[in-house]
Design a protein around this motif. Structure first.
Motif, PDB file in Angstrom:
ATOM      1  N   LEU A  39       0.842  -1.197   0.000  1.00  0.00           N
ATOM      2  CA  LEU A  39       0.000   0.000   0.000  1.00  0.00           C
ATOM      3  C   LEU A  39       0.872   1.238   0.000  1.00  0.00           C
ATOM      4  O   LEU A  39       1.810   1.350   0.806  1.00  0.00           O
ATOM      5  N   ARG A  40       0.571   2.146  -0.912  1.00  0.00           N
ATOM      6  CA  ARG A  40       1.261   3.439  -0.971  1.00  0.00           C
ATOM      7  C   ARG A  40       0.204   4.532  -0.792  1.00  0.00           C
ATOM      8  O   ARG A  40      -0.690   4.678  -1.607  1.00  0.00           O
ATOM      9  N   LEU A  41       0.331   5.253   0.319  1.00  0.00           N
ATOM     10  CA  LEU A  41      -0.683   6.224   0.699  1.00  0.00           C
ATOM     11  C   LEU A  41      -0.115   7.637   0.673  1.00  0.00           C
ATOM     12  O   LEU A  41       1.037   7.859   1.051  1.00  0.00           O
ATOM     13  N   ILE A  42      -0.923   8.576   0.240  1.00  0.00           N
ATOM     14  CA  ILE A  42      -0.626   9.998   0.410  1.00  0.00           C
ATOM     15  C   ILE A  42      -1.651  10.540   1.393  1.00  0.00           C
ATOM     16  O   ILE A  42      -2.862  10.462   1.150  1.00  0.00           O
ATOM     17  N   THR A  43      -1.172  11.046   2.501  1.00  0.00           N
ATOM     18  CA  THR A  43      -2.069  11.523   3.550  1.00  0.00           C
ATOM     19  C   THR A  43      -1.747  12.976   3.907  1.00  0.00           C
ATOM     20  O   THR A  43      -0.566  13.357   3.938  1.00  0.00           O
TER      21      THR A  43
ATOM     22  N   VAL B 107       7.339   8.975   5.065  1.00  0.00           N
ATOM     23  CA  VAL B 107       8.245   9.993   4.531  1.00  0.00           C
ATOM     24  C   VAL B 107       7.510  11.334   4.606  1.00  0.00           C
ATOM     25  O   VAL B 107       6.687  11.646   3.748  1.00  0.00           O
ATOM     26  N   PRO B 108       7.772  12.130   5.649  1.00  0.00           N
ATOM     27  CA  PRO B 108       7.047  13.392   5.824  1.00  0.00           C
ATOM     28  C   PRO B 108       7.296  14.354   4.657  1.00  0.00           C
ATOM     29  O   PRO B 108       8.422  14.506   4.176  1.00  0.00           O
ATOM     30  N   GLY B 109       6.209  14.971   4.201  1.00  0.00           N
ATOM     31  CA  GLY B 109       6.290  16.017   3.184  1.00  0.00           C
ATOM     32  C   GLY B 109       6.745  15.550   1.822  1.00  0.00           C
ATOM     33  O   GLY B 109       7.094  16.384   0.974  1.00  0.00           O
ATOM     34  N   ALA B 110       6.720  14.258   1.533  1.00  0.00           N
ATOM     35  CA  ALA B 110       7.234  13.760   0.259  1.00  0.00           C
ATOM     36  C   ALA B 110       6.271  14.000  -0.900  1.00  0.00           C
ATOM     37  O   ALA B 110       6.698  14.107  -2.053  1.00  0.00           O
ATOM     38  N   ALA B 111       5.002  14.088  -0.617  1.00  0.00           N
ATOM     39  CA  ALA B 111       4.007  14.229  -1.678  1.00  0.00           C
ATOM     40  C   ALA B 111       3.790  15.708  -2.022  1.00  0.00           C
ATOM     41  O   ALA B 111       3.654  16.554  -1.137  1.00  0.00           O
ATOM     42  N   LEU B 112       3.744  15.994  -3.320  1.00  0.00           N
ATOM     43  CA  LEU B 112       3.556  17.367  -3.787  1.00  0.00           C
ATOM     44  C   LEU B 112       2.150  17.616  -4.306  1.00  0.00           C
ATOM     45  O   LEU B 112       1.614  18.711  -4.168  1.00  0.00           O
ATOM     46  N   HIS B 113       1.550  16.620  -4.947  1.00  0.00           N
ATOM     47  CA  HIS B 113       0.201  16.810  -5.486  1.00  0.00           C
ATOM     48  C   HIS B 113      -0.580  15.510  -5.382  1.00  0.00           C
ATOM     49  O   HIS B 113      -0.331  14.592  -6.150  1.00  0.00           O
TER      50      HIS B 113
ATOM     51  N   GLY C 171      -6.487  12.311  -0.065  1.00  0.00           N
ATOM     52  CA  GLY C 171      -5.144  11.896  -0.458  1.00  0.00           C
ATOM     53  C   GLY C 171      -5.186  10.855  -1.547  1.00  0.00           C
ATOM     54  O   GLY C 171      -5.822  11.047  -2.581  1.00  0.00           O
ATOM     55  N   SER C 172      -4.564   9.709  -1.303  1.00  0.00           N
ATOM     56  CA  SER C 172      -4.503   8.663  -2.315  1.00  0.00           C
ATOM     57  C   SER C 172      -4.243   7.315  -1.663  1.00  0.00           C
ATOM     58  O   SER C 172      -3.528   7.233  -0.658  1.00  0.00           O
ATOM     59  N   ILE C 173      -4.849   6.268  -2.246  1.00  0.00           N
ATOM     60  CA  ILE C 173      -4.602   4.891  -1.815  1.00  0.00           C
ATOM     61  C   ILE C 173      -4.247   4.088  -3.061  1.00  0.00           C
ATOM     62  O   ILE C 173      -5.076   3.931  -3.957  1.00  0.00           O
ATOM     63  N   ALA C 174      -3.038   3.597  -3.132  1.00  0.00           N
ATOM     64  CA  ALA C 174      -2.593   2.763  -4.249  1.00  0.00           C
ATOM     65  C   ALA C 174      -2.220   1.391  -3.722  1.00  0.00           C
ATOM     66  O   ALA C 174      -1.549   1.274  -2.689  1.00  0.00           O
ATOM     67  N   VAL C 175      -2.654   0.345  -4.428  1.00  0.00           N
ATOM     68  CA  VAL C 175      -2.435  -1.030  -3.976  1.00  0.00           C
ATOM     69  C   VAL C 175      -1.737  -1.810  -5.088  1.00  0.00           C
ATOM     70  O   VAL C 175      -2.160  -1.759  -6.249  1.00  0.00           O
TER      71      VAL C 175
END
Length: 312
Positions: A4-8, A32-38, A69-73
């Motif tokens: 699972l790869r999540l953007i929260t 990984v804090p602050g890793a997601a940009l969009h 955010g996002s949920i990728a599996v």
């Protein structure tokens, strides 16, 4: 195992991490804090045993992570880790038996959409089967069954009924009806062309065809095979044993029946055409009913499994 790869959002990360830590069968948690940009936020990754995946994904959606955010599996083909082995042992049940309902819904949505490619594959399969029925060639019939994409919409019908998703159900029904109607109409034109070229004639259609006569002569075994294939097909979609789906595709007489109906109609052999239509409808109905009941049974069985949170 599933990855699972999540953007929260940053203010939701701690809640998501606690949820992952409480879920039995998870491991390899990384933040990984602050890793997601969009969208902006933190990147949270973890691995989860397949049998615990549906619970975790459902809980994440309950937190609204799919909206903010996002949920990728992703499926993990190989994981060399003692922690992963322990996570799979902790999770109840067997991974091959697990149903990831969100994954099924997503696959059904993609496979049940009426598109040019879907109609092209179904039409090509029906034309190949038309050659098979005229030549009484079982190899061409099997090849046409393997090419046909009709199990996708059938699975969509089953998933739509069980998950109470009217949009998925309607889209799948449209794909089935319009797809077969278009494929049969194109095959009628193909039959006229082949007759004009001297390759098809009514004598071939009326001759004894020991290898393909079953296509327009539905019987009890037609329904039995359709039911068994529907169960096997749905199990292959919902479990880790997806390789069985090819065998399901060549077990039921859907595309060949549509092809024989189209060829028979072009030569005004309406008795054969009607028998083929009966065979087609019987197989579609049997697969849909069996697939739906299979999903209902799986849903009931998995609903009875209670996963205990981790302690400590």
């Amino acid at each position: 195992m599933l990855h699972l790869r999540l953007i929260t959002p940053a203010d939701r990360t701690a809640e998501v991490v606690r949820l992952v830590e409480r879920t039995v069968g998870t491991t390899h948690l990384a933040v990984v804090p602050g890793a997601a940009l969009h969208p902006q936020g933190d990147l949270v990754m973890c691995d989860v045993a397949r049998e615990a995946g549906d619970e975790l994904i459902g809980a994440l959606r309950g937190l609204g992570i799919d909206e903010c955010g996002s949920i990728a599996v992703e499926n993990i083909d190989l994981s060399l880790s003692q922690h992963a082995d322990e996570a799979e042992r902790e999770a109840p049940g067997e991974g091959a038996d697990a149903v990831i309902w969100e994954q099924l819904a997503d696959a059904s949505h993609e496979e049940s959409t009426l598109s040019v490619t879907y109609i092209a594959f179904l039409s090509l399969a029906t034309m190949i089967a038309a050659c098979g029925v005229v030549l009484d060639n079982a190899i061409l019939i099997v090849g046409a069954m393997a090419v046909g994409p009709e199990f996708g919409p059938l699975a969509g019908v089953c998933a739509g009924l069980v998950q109470r998703a009217p949009k998925l159900l309607w889209r799948s029904l449209v794909a089935l009806v319009v797809g077969f109607a278009a494929a049969m109409a194109i095959t009628v034109g193909f039959s006229f062309l082949m007759a004009w070229l001297g390759q098809f004639d009514v004598a071939q259609l009326e001759a004894a065809r020991p290898n393909t006569s079953f296509i327009y002569q539905p019987d009890t075994f037609s329904l039995v095979v359709a039911v068994l294939a529907g169960i096997a097909g749905m199990l292959s979609l919902t479990s880790a044993k997806s390789g069985a789906l090819v065998g399901v595709a060549i077990s039921v007489t859907t595309v060949p029946a549509a092809a024989n109906a189209a060829v028979a109609f072009s030569f005004q052999e309406y008795r054969q055409a009607w028998g083929s239509v009966e065979q087609l409808l019987l197989n579609l109905l049997g697969i849909a009913l069996a697939g739906t009941l299979t999903l209902v049974v799986q849903k009931i069985l998995w609903a009875r499994r209670h996963r205990l949170p981790r302690t400590g």
